[in-house]
Design an enzyme around this catalytic site. Structure first.
Site, mmCIF file in Angstrom:
data_model
loop_
_atom_site.group_PDB
_atom_site.id
_atom_site.type_symbol
_atom_site.label_atom_id
_atom_site.label_comp_id
_atom_site.label_asym_id
_atom_site.label_seq_id
_atom_site.Cartn_x
_atom_site.Cartn_y
_atom_site.Cartn_z
ATOM 1 N N ARG A 94 0.817 -1.213 0.000
ATOM 2 C CA ARG A 94 0.000 0.000 0.000
ATOM 3 C C ARG A 94 0.855 1.269 0.000
ATOM 4 N NH1 ARG A 94 -3.065 1.629 4.718
ATOM 5 N NH2 ARG A 94 -4.897 2.894 4.264
ATOM 6 N N HIS A 200 -12.631 -2.411 8.511
ATOM 7 C CA HIS A 200 -12.423 -1.093 9.123
ATOM 8 C C HIS A 200 -13.164 -1.028 10.455
ATOM 9 C CE1 HIS A 200 -12.362 0.509 4.710
ATOM 10 N NE2 HIS A 200 -11.166 0.070 5.056
HETATM 11 S S1 CFN Z 1 -10.010 4.944 -1.582
HETATM 12 FE FE1 CFN Z 1 -9.820 4.905 0.580
HETATM 13 S S2 CFN Z 1 -11.485 4.240 1.813
HETATM 14 S S3 CFN Z 1 -8.940 6.610 1.571
HETATM 15 FE FE2 CFN Z 1 -7.848 4.829 2.158
HETATM 16 S S4 CFN Z 1 -8.796 4.110 3.978
HETATM 17 FE FE3 CFN Z 1 -6.614 3.235 0.589
HETATM 18 S S5 CFN Z 1 -6.482 3.560 -1.525
HETATM 19 MO MO1 CFN Z 1 -6.853 1.381 -1.304
HETATM 20 S S6 CFN Z 1 -9.116 1.253 -1.286
HETATM 21 FE FE4 CFN Z 1 -8.479 1.554 0.756
HETATM 22 FE FE5 CFN Z 1 -9.714 3.095 2.341
HETATM 23 FE FE6 CFN Z 1 -10.182 5.489 2.986
HETATM 24 FE FE7 CFN Z 1 -8.559 3.348 -0.990
HETATM 25 S S7 CFN Z 1 -9.774 0.865 2.365
HETATM 26 S S8 CFN Z 1 -6.393 1.094 0.913
HETATM 27 S S9 CFN Z 1 -5.658 4.752 1.870
HETATM 28 N N1 CFN Z 1 -8.520 3.524 0.884
HETATM 29 C C1 HCA Z 2 -6.819 -3.256 -0.103
HETATM 30 C C2 HCA Z 2 -5.611 -2.356 -0.205
HETATM 31 C C3 HCA Z 2 -5.628 -1.522 -1.455
HETATM 32 C C4 HCA Z 2 -5.428 -2.335 -2.708
HETATM 33 C C5 HCA Z 2 -4.955 -1.519 -3.842
HETATM 34 C C6 HCA Z 2 -5.179 -1.961 -5.250
HETATM 35 C C7 HCA Z 2 -4.496 -0.480 -1.324
HETATM 36 O O1 HCA Z 2 -7.937 -2.776 -0.142
HETATM 37 O O2 HCA Z 2 -6.640 -4.434 0.027
HETATM 38 O O3 HCA Z 2 -6.132 -2.664 -5.565
HETATM 39 O O4 HCA Z 2 -4.375 -1.524 -6.055
HETATM 40 O O5 HCA Z 2 -4.756 0.688 -1.438
HETATM 41 O O6 HCA Z 2 -3.360 -0.894 -1.086
HETATM 42 O O7 HCA Z 2 -6.857 -0.819 -1.535
#
Ligand code: CFN
Ligand code: HCA
Length: 546
Positions: A94, A200
């Site tokens: 990530r 979450h």
């Molecule tokens: S769009 Fe969001 S919803 S902002 Fe965050 S915590 Fe990432 S990019 Mo991947 S899908 Fe994921 Fe959440 Fe909020 Fe996305 S669960 S890891 S930093 N996320």
């Molecule tokens: C997750 C993590 C992810 C995956 C990213 C992607 C992230 O939800 O398992 O599909 O490229 O941001 O690392 O959302």
């Protein structure tokens, strides 16, 4: 360019026409045309199970808990209880960054801890192996905290990670009375709920129950806030931390980018909670409001205008002239670089089009950056957000227990809020009376232009169709989508990991983003790509539902 002009209804029909009737009916409710107005925004079906067989973009509950919320914590030893793949594939992909205060400070993020369960453990149970792993980690590192994350097999065979956590916490603290260790587990088996979102919720509940409020030692500062839902992807939190510091605002804790468990423990000593990603952490904000009387506001540091607005909103909350002046000064220092970048880039990006399909908040937040560059978002959607993220404040913004994750532990809210701060409650009421809006979050759909589309839980088939129908200048999503989209000749930007780029938050981040998008949408290279399925038609997949 878009071949023929289709209405949103016609596009929806195109996207679902290959499905059997029952599937088409369900998907139709997840594809809605935006009206450009809050009152008439349609309801969108979201946070429901993906139909088996569909190539969803979603991840799992374990990813939401271990990877997203706890992933960026550097001084908690995070042990994955499960087969090695789960730990390995959630190991730093990530791109969440951290900066320990000194080179000697605890930082376990570069390690991948796992019990490496195998057939033997599945048949005879994995609890003993987990106990051994906790002891080994303890002997090696003597950390402040160890967290255990359950993967699918753990739930299926019935290992009790919470009992193991309790037992090991008691044993190790008895053996070493001079060193307090906190140990807690998460029932975040991948299959729980319908997506990352359940993870979450599980993460929030346990952090609230086991960590927040453990120590009362406050941080020095006049204006003390927590930043919730900022995970320091590509260094975003570093940019935000710098802005806040220059404004004279003290950051007590960030959940959980560049975080420290010691700051989580005293998060309740802050005066205000600011929420960046509402989807992943609204539960902590709500629980802290109920138990400690700390109000929360929604902020957004993606986009220069939104960053300025967010700083002003924080300053207005404290209502202090000195702070407001300082915020204005910082904005004035930052804006010239933003304006200079836009002056050179906007003539090349104006009028171009984008599509954004990302998790639970970025598909909305990043539209601000695109609109600053004069680009229009034609279609956007979340993987796992709920109706409030889409439709905004007209949907009850409070905690919603996921329909499909009823088995997650219910919120543990302190029945005797002895530390509830009446003063803060009174302040909130007074501010509201003056017109200060704590909850002014409109949601993604009302802010999108009329005739654009919002699509929940997009899948590969529909992504291919959208590209065919609209040919956007750029498509933003994740790693699973990246290569298929590039093979269609469309530039692709990952909005999860930022590919190798970032930071994109704040003013400096905005400039980075403008440059990156300019480079992508104005490069001709993708138009030369010929997809393998165009060269070898036999590779074309066919959907055969009968
Ligand atoms: S769009 Fe969001 S919803 S902002 Fe965050 S915590 Fe990432 S990019 Mo991947 S899908 Fe994921 Fe959440 Fe909020 Fe996305 S669960 S890891 S930093 N996320
Ligand atoms: C997750 C993590 C992810 C995956 C990213 C992607 C992230 O939800 O398992 O599909 O490229 O941001 O690392 O959302």
């Amino acid at each position: 360019k878009k071949q023929k002009s289709l209405t949103p209804d016609e596009v929806r029909q195109e996207l679902i026409k290959k499905y059997p009737p029952k599937v088409a009916r369900k998907r139709a409710k997840q594809i809605q045309a935006n009206t450009g107005d809050e009152a008439s925004t349609p309801e969108i079906l979201s946070n429901v199970r993906t139909i088996p067989g569909i190539m969803t973009m979603r991840g799992c509950s374990y990813a939401g808990c271990k990877g997203v919320v706890l992933g960026p914590t550097r001084d908690i030893v995070n042990i994955t209880h499960g087969p090695i793949g789960c730990g390995f594939y959630s190991w730093l992909t990530r791109r969440n960054q951290t900066e320990p205060p000194t080179p000697e400070s605890e930082n376990y993020m570069t390690y991948c801890f796992s019990t490496d369960m195998n057939e033997n453990d599945i048949v005879f149970g994995g609890e003993n192996k987990l106990k051994q792993a906790i002891r080994e980690a303890y002997d090696l590192f003597k950390p402040r905290a160890i967290a255990i994350f359950s993967t699918c097999p753990v739930g299926l065979i019935g290992d009790d990670v919470h009992a193991v956590a309790r037992e090991m916490k008691e044993t190790l603290n008895k053996e070493n009375p001079d060193h307090f260790i906190n140990i807690f587990g998460f029932s975040c088996e991948g299959y729980k709920g319908v997506s990352q979102s359940a993870g979450h919720h599980i993460a929030n509940n346990q952090i609230f129950t086991h960590v927040i409020g453990l120590t009362d030692k406050p941080k020095e500062g006049k204006y003390k806030i927590n930043m919730l839902g900022e995970y320091n992807i590509g260094g975003d939190a570093f940019v935000i931390d710098d802005l806040l510091e220059r404004c004279g605002i003290t950051l007590v804790s960030t959940f959980s980018g560049n975080s420290s468990i010691h700051d989580f423990e005293r998060a309740h000593t802050a005066d205000l909670n600011t929420i960046m990603c509402h989807r992943s952490i609204n539960y902590v904000a709500e629980m802290m409001e109920i138990k400690y009387g700390i109000p929360w506001i929604k902020v957004n540091f993606i986009g220069a205008k939104e960053s300025a607005k967010s700083l002003r909103k924080i300053a207005q909350y404290f209502g202090d002239k000195e702070l407001m002046d300082r915020v204005e000064q910082v904005i004035a220092e930052e804006m010239p670089a933003v304006e200079a970048a836009l002056a050179s880039i906007k003539p090349r990006t104006e009028g171009k089009t984008a599509m954004l399909f990302v998790g639970g908040s970025r598909a909305h937040h990043y539209q601000d950056l695109f609109s600053e560059m004069g680009m229009k978002t034609l279609a956007a959607g979340y993987e796992f957000a709920h109706r409030d993220d889409y439709e905004g404040r007209r949907v009850i913004p409070s905690i919603q227990v996921d329909a499909d994750s009823r088995n997650i532990e219910e919120l543990e809210v302190c029945p005797d809020p002895t530390r509830y701060d009446k003063e803060l409650e009174a302040k909130k009421k007074a501010l509201e009376a003056q017109g200060y809006e704590f909850s002014d979050y409109k949601g993604m759909m009302p802010e999108m232009e009329q005739g654009t589309l919002s699509i929940d839980d997009l899948n590969q088939h529909e992504a291919d169709k959208l590209i065919e129908l609209y040919k956007p200048d750029i498509f933003c999503a994740g790693i699973k989508e990246k290569f298929g989209i590039q093979k269609c000749g469309v530039p692709m930007k990952q909005l999860h990991s930022y590919d190798s780029g970032g930071p994109y938050a704040g003013f400096k981040g905005a400039v980075n983003f403008y440059k990156e998008i300019d480079r992508l949408v104005n490069s001709k290279v993708w138009s030369f790509v010929k997809a393998p399925w165009n060269k070898n038609p036999e590779l074309t997949a066919t959907y055969n539902w009968e």
